[in-house]
Design a protein around this motif. Sequence first.
Motif, PDB file in Angstrom:
ATOM      1  N   HIS A  30       6.481  79.012  23.101  1.00  0.00           N
ATOM      2  CA  HIS A  30       5.545  79.865  23.837  1.00  0.00           C
ATOM      3  C   HIS A  30       4.081  79.434  23.677  1.00  0.00           C
ATOM      4  O   HIS A  30       3.211  79.905  24.401  1.00  0.00           O
ATOM      5  CB  HIS A  30       5.717  81.328  23.400  1.00  0.00           C
ATOM      6  N   GLN A  31       3.806  78.508  22.740  1.00  0.00           N
ATOM      7  CA  GLN A  31       2.427  78.082  22.497  1.00  0.00           C
ATOM      8  C   GLN A  31       2.171  76.620  22.882  1.00  0.00           C
ATOM      9  O   GLN A  31       1.084  76.105  22.613  1.00  0.00           O
ATOM     10  CB  GLN A  31       2.073  78.268  21.017  1.00  0.00           C
ATOM     11  N   ASN A  32       3.157  75.967  23.460  1.00  0.00           N
ATOM     12  CA  ASN A  32       3.025  74.548  23.795  1.00  0.00           C
ATOM     13  C   ASN A  32       3.593  74.269  25.187  1.00  0.00           C
ATOM     14  O   ASN A  32       4.477  74.981  25.656  1.00  0.00           O
ATOM     15  CB  ASN A  32       3.775  73.705  22.763  1.00  0.00           C
ATOM     16  N   SER A  33       3.094  73.207  25.805  1.00  0.00           N
ATOM     17  CA  SER A  33       3.580  72.849  27.135  1.00  0.00           C
ATOM     18  C   SER A  33       5.019  72.341  27.034  1.00  0.00           C
ATOM     19  O   SER A  33       5.416  71.768  26.011  1.00  0.00           O
ATOM     20  CB  SER A  33       2.698  71.755  27.756  1.00  0.00           C
ATOM     21  N   PRO A  34       5.799  72.530  28.105  1.00  0.00           N
ATOM     22  CA  PRO A  34       7.175  72.017  28.105  1.00  0.00           C
ATOM     23  C   PRO A  34       7.218  70.498  27.879  1.00  0.00           C
ATOM     24  O   PRO A  34       8.115  70.000  27.192  1.00  0.00           O
ATOM     25  CB  PRO A  34       7.705  72.385  29.485  1.00  0.00           C
ATOM     26  N   GLU A  35       6.255  69.768  28.432  1.00  0.00           N
ATOM     27  CA  GLU A  35       6.238  68.309  28.279  1.00  0.00           C
ATOM     28  C   GLU A  35       6.062  67.912  26.807  1.00  0.00           C
ATOM     29  O   GLU A  35       6.779  67.052  26.305  1.00  0.00           O
ATOM     30  CB  GLU A  35       5.094  67.695  29.112  1.00  0.00           C
ATOM     31  N   ASN A  36       5.085  68.531  26.136  1.00  0.00           N
ATOM     32  CA  ASN A  36       4.851  68.213  24.726  1.00  0.00           C
ATOM     33  C   ASN A  36       6.019  68.668  23.849  1.00  0.00           C
ATOM     34  O   ASN A  36       6.408  67.973  22.912  1.00  0.00           O
ATOM     35  CB  ASN A  36       3.534  68.822  24.234  1.00  0.00           C
ATOM     36  N   MET A  37       6.564  69.828  24.165  1.00  0.00           N
ATOM     37  CA  MET A  37       7.707  70.348  23.401  1.00  0.00           C
ATOM     38  C   MET A  37       8.892  69.386  23.522  1.00  0.00           C
ATOM     39  O   MET A  37       9.492  68.996  22.514  1.00  0.00           O
ATOM     40  CB  MET A  37       8.082  71.735  23.907  1.00  0.00           C
ATOM     41  N   ASN A  38       9.219  68.987  24.741  1.00  0.00           N
ATOM     42  CA  ASN A  38      10.362  68.098  24.951  1.00  0.00           C
ATOM     43  C   ASN A  38      10.139  66.730  24.326  1.00  0.00           C
ATOM     44  O   ASN A  38      11.059  66.150  23.746  1.00  0.00           O
ATOM     45  CB  ASN A  38      10.689  67.977  26.441  1.00  0.00           C
ATOM     46  N   ALA A  39       8.918  66.217  24.410  1.00  0.00           N
ATOM     47  CA  ALA A  39       8.617  64.917  23.807  1.00  0.00           C
ATOM     48  C   ALA A  39       8.816  64.978  22.292  1.00  0.00           C
ATOM     49  O   ALA A  39       9.407  64.068  21.690  1.00  0.00           O
ATOM     50  CB  ALA A  39       7.191  64.487  24.140  1.00  0.00           C
ATOM     51  N   TYR A  40       8.341  66.055  21.668  1.00  0.00           N
ATOM     52  CA  TYR A  40       8.513  66.189  20.219  1.00  0.00           C
ATOM     53  C   TYR A  40       9.992  66.332  19.847  1.00  0.00           C
ATOM     54  O   TYR A  40      10.485  65.661  18.942  1.00  0.00           O
ATOM     55  CB  TYR A  40       7.717  67.379  19.665  1.00  0.00           C
TER      56      TYR A  40
END
Length: 172
Positions: A30-40
């Motif tokens: 809920h605090q991060n973009s889907p792109e950054n979340m998926n990359a991590y």
Amino acid sequence: MTININKCTLEDSRKLQKIGYETFKETFEHQNSPENMNAYLDRAFNLKQLEKELSNISSQFFLVYFNDEAAGYLKVNTNEAQSEEMGDETLEIERIYIKKKFQKHGIGKYLLNKAMEIALENNKKKIWLGVWEKNENAIAFYKKMGFVHSGVHSFYMGGEKQMDFIMIKTLI
């Protein structure tokens, strides 16, 4: 209510991957973009990476169960496996995650006690961890457990640089 903990082996890599994805997403989605979340998630929890970490003798993973259901996990590091150079007398708690539905049942304290037990068995004088500066609940919990804020380090969520507070607890 029963809490059990099992040390992970290579055979647990898929279980670890599943709970790692689930708990990280629950905590930070809920605090991060889907792109950054998926990359991590793709970088940190792919099977090859987990198997590499499970094979490192200076890292240990533990799955924790609440009434026989997987509730969370713990990862601790010593020596060169630590994510920051903190010296030979320290143990890092790199990951400590609990599924939301199991929070507030004493599991976090149970896992912290396990980390302290491992540290003492290995003659470590301090334990430390990095916690995202925006994770207020975790920061409050660690302070309650005797950790003190001692610095910061960078954490990369995909392409975004974030700041983690470094918190340390002296054991002996």
